[in-house]
Design a protein around this motif. Structure first.
Motif, PDB file in Angstrom:
ATOM      1  N   TRP A   1       5.716   7.300 -12.092  1.00 39.36           N
ATOM      2  CA  TRP A   1       6.096   6.884 -10.737  1.00 39.36           C
ATOM      3  C   TRP A   1       5.311   5.651 -10.325  1.00 39.36           C
ATOM      4  O   TRP A   1       5.871   4.684  -9.797  1.00 39.36           O
ATOM      5  N   TRP A   2       4.002   5.658 -10.571  1.00 40.82           N
ATOM      6  CA  TRP A   2       3.151   4.542 -10.172  1.00 40.82           C
ATOM      7  C   TRP A   2       3.443   3.282 -10.990  1.00 40.82           C
ATOM      8  O   TRP A   2       3.444   2.172 -10.456  1.00 40.82           O
ATOM      9  N   LEU A   3       3.696   3.442 -12.274  1.00 40.52           N
ATOM     10  CA  LEU A   3       4.004   2.278 -13.113  1.00 40.52           C
ATOM     11  C   LEU A   3       5.306   1.619 -12.661  1.00 40.52           C
ATOM     12  O   LEU A   3       5.408   0.389 -12.602  1.00 40.52           O
ATOM     13  N   LYS A   4       6.291   2.430 -12.325  1.00 38.41           N
ATOM     14  CA  LYS A   4       7.566   1.888 -11.853  1.00 38.41           C
ATOM     15  C   LYS A   4       7.375   1.137 -10.544  1.00 38.41           C
ATOM     16  O   LYS A   4       7.921   0.031 -10.345  1.00 38.41           O
TER      17      LYS A   4
ATOM     18  N   PHE B   1       0.869  -1.162   0.000  1.00 36.76           N
ATOM     19  CA  PHE B   1       0.000   0.000   0.000  1.00 36.76           C
ATOM     20  C   PHE B   1       0.915   1.223   0.000  1.00 36.76           C
ATOM     21  O   PHE B   1       1.564   1.526   0.999  1.00 36.76           O
ATOM     22  N   LEU B   2       0.983   1.892  -1.146  1.00 40.95           N
ATOM     23  CA  LEU B   2       1.876   3.028  -1.296  1.00 40.95           C
ATOM     24  C   LEU B   2       1.103   4.341  -1.270  1.00 40.95           C
ATOM     25  O   LEU B   2       0.008   4.441  -1.831  1.00 40.95           O
ATOM     26  N   GLN B   3       1.684   5.324  -0.616  1.00 42.31           N
ATOM     27  CA  GLN B   3       1.300   6.702  -0.815  1.00 42.31           C
ATOM     28  C   GLN B   3       2.516   7.410  -1.387  1.00 42.31           C
ATOM     29  O   GLN B   3       3.654   7.025  -1.124  1.00 42.31           O
ATOM     30  N   ARG B   4       2.282   8.431  -2.145  1.00 40.81           N
ATOM     31  CA  ARG B   4       3.339   9.022  -2.959  1.00 40.81           C
ATOM     32  C   ARG B   4       4.608   9.351  -2.168  1.00 40.81           C
ATOM     33  O   ARG B   4       5.719   9.200  -2.672  1.00 40.81           O
ATOM     34  N   PHE B   5       4.467   9.801  -0.930  1.00 42.15           N
ATOM     35  CA  PHE B   5       5.640  10.192  -0.151  1.00 42.15           C
ATOM     36  C   PHE B   5       5.900   9.233   1.013  1.00 42.15           C
ATOM     37  O   PHE B   5       6.715   9.514   1.882  1.00 42.15           O
ATOM     38  N   GLY B   6       5.190   8.123   1.043  1.00 43.51           N
ATOM     39  CA  GLY B   6       5.310   7.194   2.147  1.00 43.51           C
ATOM     40  C   GLY B   6       4.275   7.487   3.208  1.00 43.51           C
ATOM     41  O   GLY B   6       3.603   8.522   3.199  1.00 43.51           O
ATOM     42  N   HIS B   7       4.145   6.578   4.174  1.00 43.51           N
ATOM     43  CA  HIS B   7       3.104   6.692   5.190  1.00 43.51           C
ATOM     44  C   HIS B   7       3.529   7.498   6.408  1.00 43.51           C
ATOM     45  O   HIS B   7       2.677   7.887   7.210  1.00 43.51           O
ATOM     46  N   HIS B   8       4.797   7.718   6.575  1.00 39.14           N
ATOM     47  CA  HIS B   8       5.244   8.552   7.694  1.00 39.14           C
ATOM     48  C   HIS B   8       4.861  10.001   7.409  1.00 39.14           C
ATOM     49  O   HIS B   8       5.065  10.498   6.287  1.00 39.14           O
ATOM     50  N   PRO B   9       4.288  10.703   8.392  1.00 41.00           N
ATOM     51  CA  PRO B   9       3.843  12.076   8.125  1.00 41.00           C
ATOM     52  C   PRO B   9       4.959  13.017   7.688  1.00 41.00           C
ATOM     53  O   PRO B   9       4.686  14.051   7.069  1.00 41.00           O
TER      54      PRO B   9
ATOM     55  N   SER C   1      -6.184   0.706 -14.263  1.00 36.55           N
ATOM     56  CA  SER C   1      -6.331   0.308 -15.670  1.00 36.55           C
ATOM     57  C   SER C   1      -5.017   0.501 -16.414  1.00 36.55           C
ATOM     58  O   SER C   1      -4.633  -0.331 -17.249  1.00 36.55           O
ATOM     59  N   ALA C   2      -4.314   1.583 -16.104  1.00 32.66           N
ATOM     60  CA  ALA C   2      -3.005   1.810 -16.725  1.00 32.66           C
ATOM     61  C   ALA C   2      -1.989   0.790 -16.219  1.00 32.66           C
ATOM     62  O   ALA C   2      -1.184   0.256 -16.995  1.00 32.66           O
ATOM     63  N   ILE C   3      -2.023   0.497 -14.922  1.00 35.00           N
ATOM     64  CA  ILE C   3      -1.093  -0.483 -14.344  1.00 35.00           C
ATOM     65  C   ILE C   3      -1.357  -1.878 -14.893  1.00 35.00           C
ATOM     66  O   ILE C   3      -0.425  -2.660 -15.123  1.00 35.00           O
ATOM     67  N   ALA C   4      -2.630  -2.199 -15.139  1.00 36.98           N
ATOM     68  CA  ALA C   4      -2.969  -3.517 -15.684  1.00 36.98           C
ATOM     69  C   ALA C   4      -2.274  -3.772 -17.010  1.00 36.98           C
ATOM     70  O   ALA C   4      -1.948  -4.919 -17.341  1.00 36.98           O
TER      71      ALA C   4
ATOM     72  N   GLY D   1      -0.266 -12.778   6.443  1.00 35.61           N
ATOM     73  CA  GLY D   1       0.666 -12.006   5.652  1.00 35.61           C
ATOM     74  C   GLY D   1       0.599 -10.565   6.121  1.00 35.61           C
ATOM     75  O   GLY D   1       0.067 -10.272   7.202  1.00 35.61           O
ATOM     76  N   PHE D   2       1.117  -9.669   5.300  1.00 38.56           N
ATOM     77  CA  PHE D   2       1.174  -8.273   5.714  1.00 38.56           C
ATOM     78  C   PHE D   2       0.858  -7.328   4.561  1.00 38.56           C
ATOM     79  O   PHE D   2       1.105  -7.629   3.388  1.00 38.56           O
ATOM     80  N   ASN D   3       0.333  -6.200   4.960  1.00 35.92           N
ATOM     81  CA  ASN D   3       0.111  -5.093   4.048  1.00 35.92           C
ATOM     82  C   ASN D   3       1.251  -4.106   4.298  1.00 35.92           C
ATOM     83  O   ASN D   3       1.223  -3.342   5.273  1.00 35.92           O
ATOM     84  N   VAL D   4       2.262  -4.149   3.459  1.00 39.38           N
ATOM     85  CA  VAL D   4       3.465  -3.352   3.672  1.00 39.38           C
ATOM     86  C   VAL D   4       3.167  -1.883   3.378  1.00 39.38           C
ATOM     87  O   VAL D   4       2.690  -1.534   2.299  1.00 39.38           O
ATOM     88  N   VAL D   5       3.446  -1.022   4.373  1.00 38.36           N
ATOM     89  CA  VAL D   5       3.184   0.409   4.245  1.00 38.36           C
ATOM     90  C   VAL D   5       4.501   1.160   4.456  1.00 38.36           C
ATOM     91  O   VAL D   5       4.805   1.616   5.560  1.00 38.36           O
ATOM     92  N   PRO D   6       5.300   1.312   3.412  1.00 43.54           N
ATOM     93  CA  PRO D   6       6.620   1.940   3.576  1.00 43.54           C
ATOM     94  C   PRO D   6       6.496   3.360   4.118  1.00 43.54           C
ATOM     95  O   PRO D   6       5.704   4.156   3.604  1.00 43.54           O
ATOM     96  N   PRO D   7       7.275   3.704   5.152  1.00 43.17           N
ATOM     97  CA  PRO D   7       7.158   5.044   5.724  1.00 43.17           C
ATOM     98  C   PRO D   7       7.731   6.146   4.845  1.00 43.17           C
ATOM     99  O   PRO D   7       7.309   7.299   4.941  1.00 43.17           O
ATOM    100  N   TYR D   8       8.703   5.810   3.993  1.00 45.10           N
ATOM    101  CA  TYR D   8       9.233   6.813   3.077  1.00 45.10           C
ATOM    102  C   TYR D   8       9.573   6.131   1.750  1.00 45.10           C
ATOM    103  O   TYR D   8       9.853   4.935   1.703  1.00 45.10           O
ATOM    104  N   LEU D   9       9.522   6.913   0.680  1.00 49.95           N
ATOM    105  CA  LEU D   9       9.674   6.370  -0.671  1.00 49.95           C
ATOM    106  C   LEU D   9      10.601   7.273  -1.496  1.00 49.95           C
ATOM    107  O   LEU D   9      10.714   8.466  -1.221  1.00 49.95           O
ATOM    108  N   PRO D  10      11.238   6.694  -2.523  1.00 50.13           N
ATOM    109  CA  PRO D  10      11.120   5.300  -2.988  1.00 50.13           C
ATOM    110  C   PRO D  10      12.031   4.310  -2.258  1.00 50.13           C
ATOM    111  O   PRO D  10      11.848   3.113  -2.356  1.00 50.13           O
ATOM    112  N   GLN D  11      13.019   4.816  -1.527  1.00 51.92           N
ATOM    113  CA  GLN D  11      14.030   3.932  -0.959  1.00 51.92           C
ATOM    114  C   GLN D  11      13.445   2.903  -0.003  1.00 51.92           C
ATOM    115  O   GLN D  11      13.887   1.747   0.021  1.00 51.92           O
TER     116      GLN D  11
END
Length: 449
Positions: free
Chosen positions: A39-42, A13-21, A87-90, A388-398
């Motif tokens: 960005w989303w396609l990558k 589950f990605l948000q553009r800048f990560g989940h950390h505020p 639809s674009a990602i598909a 399993g887990f829903n991975v929510v990276p706190p910062y992106l893209p790293q």
């Protein structure tokens, strides 16, 4: 199709800048707030290369029109509408499940049925629906809705919404359009159509869906909710839950409770995947991971503090959380209670609570080396705190790149996560049964009588 061997589920589950505020303030973040398809396609390609089950798109629909001095201080993710983006990602992926969030308060079952079955066919059977029924005040105002809806009413509406949507998907046999008889001039057999005549408390519909039944029968049903009503909804309807837990004991209790309710609805426990959120900062060593997380924590903004509808700015930041009743209406009760219990249990100050709970949005935090993170994941999986887990990276893209580069290979080495996709559809890769069409069964029974 049921898979006898239990396999770890990984969603992202990605948000553009990560989940950390403070993710948008991190030095590694260079993006602005404009939507960026590339960005989303990558990101989707990276998730599929790592063999993730799910690429999940949230939809925080609507924005408040109230402008204050604090407006604009958070890195809000102004992102694409989920169906358009998926639809674009598909088109650039082949295996990963594509889950779109749709709020039942701001859509209609017929409209949703068309969009979801379209996505399922566009993707070759990889669509999922995150069923949401939240009713925030500002979003309601965006849609001109003035009447409040109680927690119970929202779930009741959502169940009826799902019921009608299933009826629309079942309005055609699976093979209704597979055998046109050109010589006889018969495009489809009228007996393969099953008109809907639905009259419920909140919704009504008469006629046929104007698109074939989804490849998967139904898209995978996903749901999030820790409340009593939410748990019952999960046991009855959901095939995957996104939940939150900060300790293994709490997670195990939720896992056992929700799965223990399924039998009364004629469902087996393996037909629901429980995937708590997991906020991960991983590095080559525990200390390096802690240092990276510390960089984020140092950037947290404490200027606008709200808790259960109360402004906490009048209280000392390093003082205890005051005794305040919940004031935010019908949304967020579960998260409020989680925060309150954590603060009381560990005697946290307001600052400590923000740094412990808010930065991970109530999800489990895994901060450390590859071994530290993989050990935690394996323990929760083996000891039935999670499927399993829903991975929510706190910062992106790293943050996500590090997880796919470091953690995924270790989970594969331990034999608990796939090295290749085995199924053709999202359901098959999750080990979920494909729902048959009850109208087709009835038709066959009548023919055999």
């Amino acid at each position: 199709m049921s898979n006898n061997k239990r396999q770890l589920v990984l969603n992202v589950f990605l948000q553009r800048f990560g989940h950390h505020p403070a993710g948008w303030r991190h030095p590694s973040s260079t993006d602005n707030g404009r939507p960026d398809l590339a960005w989303w396609l990558k990101a989707a390609r990276l998730a599929e290369a790592a063999k993730f089950d799910t690429f999940f798109i949230a939809d925080f629909i609507g924005r408040s029109g109230k402008i204050t001095p604090d407006t604009g201080r958070s890195g809000a993710s102004y992102q694409f509408e989920p169906f358009t983006l998926l639809s674009a990602i598909a088109a650039v992926t082949k295996h990963i499940g594509l889950v779109a969030t749709v709020n039942t308060n701001y859509d209609h079952p017929y409209h949703l049925a068309r969009k979801m079955t379209s996505l399922d066919h566009l993707s070759g059977g990889r669509a999922g629906w995150n069923v949401v029924s939240s009713f925030g005040d500002h979003t309601a105002k965006n849609f001109g809705l003035k009447e409040p809806r109680s927690h119970a009413e929202r779930y009741e509406r959502a169940e009826e919404f799902v019921e009608l949507t299933k009826a629309l998907w079942n309005s055609w046999d699976d093979d209704a359009f597979d055998h046109p008889d050109r010589a006889a001039g018969q495009f489809y057999d009228p007996q393969s159509a099953h008109p809907v005549n639905f009259e419920g408390k909140y919704y009504s519909s008469e006629g046929l869906l104007d698109f074939p039944r989804p490849i998967q029968g139904y898209p995978v049903f996903v749901q999030a909710g820790n409340s009593e009503t939410g748990r019952e909804f999960a046991a009855r309807v959901a095939e995957m839950t996104y939940c939150s837990a900060t300790s293994l004991g709490v997670a195990q209790a939720y896992y056992a409770d929700v799965k223990g309710r399924m039998a009364k609805y004629g469902r087996s426990e393996d037909q629901l995947k429980i995937t708590p959120g997991l906020s991960v900062v991983v590095a080559e060593s525990d200390q390096e991971a802690q240092d990276r997380f510390g960089e984020l924590q140092d950037l947290v903004d404490f200027s606008n503090l709200e808790f259960g509808g109360f402004d906490l700015s009048q209280y000392p930041l390093d003082g205890p959380l005051p005794d305040l009743p919940y004031q935010s209406g019908e949304n967020g009760k579960g998260r409020f209670q989680q925060q309150l219990e954590l603060a009381r249990r560990e005697n946290l100050t307001i600052r400590q609570l923000v740094l412990r709970f808010r930065v991970a949005r109530g999800h489990l935090q895994a901060i450390g080396s590859v071994k530290t993170v993989a050990d935690l994941i394996e323990q929760w999986f083996a000891e039935r705190g999670a499927d399993g887990f829903n991975v929510v990276p706190p910062y992106l893209p790293q943050g996500f790149e590090d997880f796919t580069r470091l953690v995924v290979p270790e989970l594969q080495r331990r034999g608990i996560f796939r090295t290749e996709y085995q199924g053709k559809t999202y359901r098959e890769n999750l080990g979920l049964d494909r729902p048959g069409n009850p109208n087709t069964v009835q038709k066959l029974q009548r023919a055999a009588a």
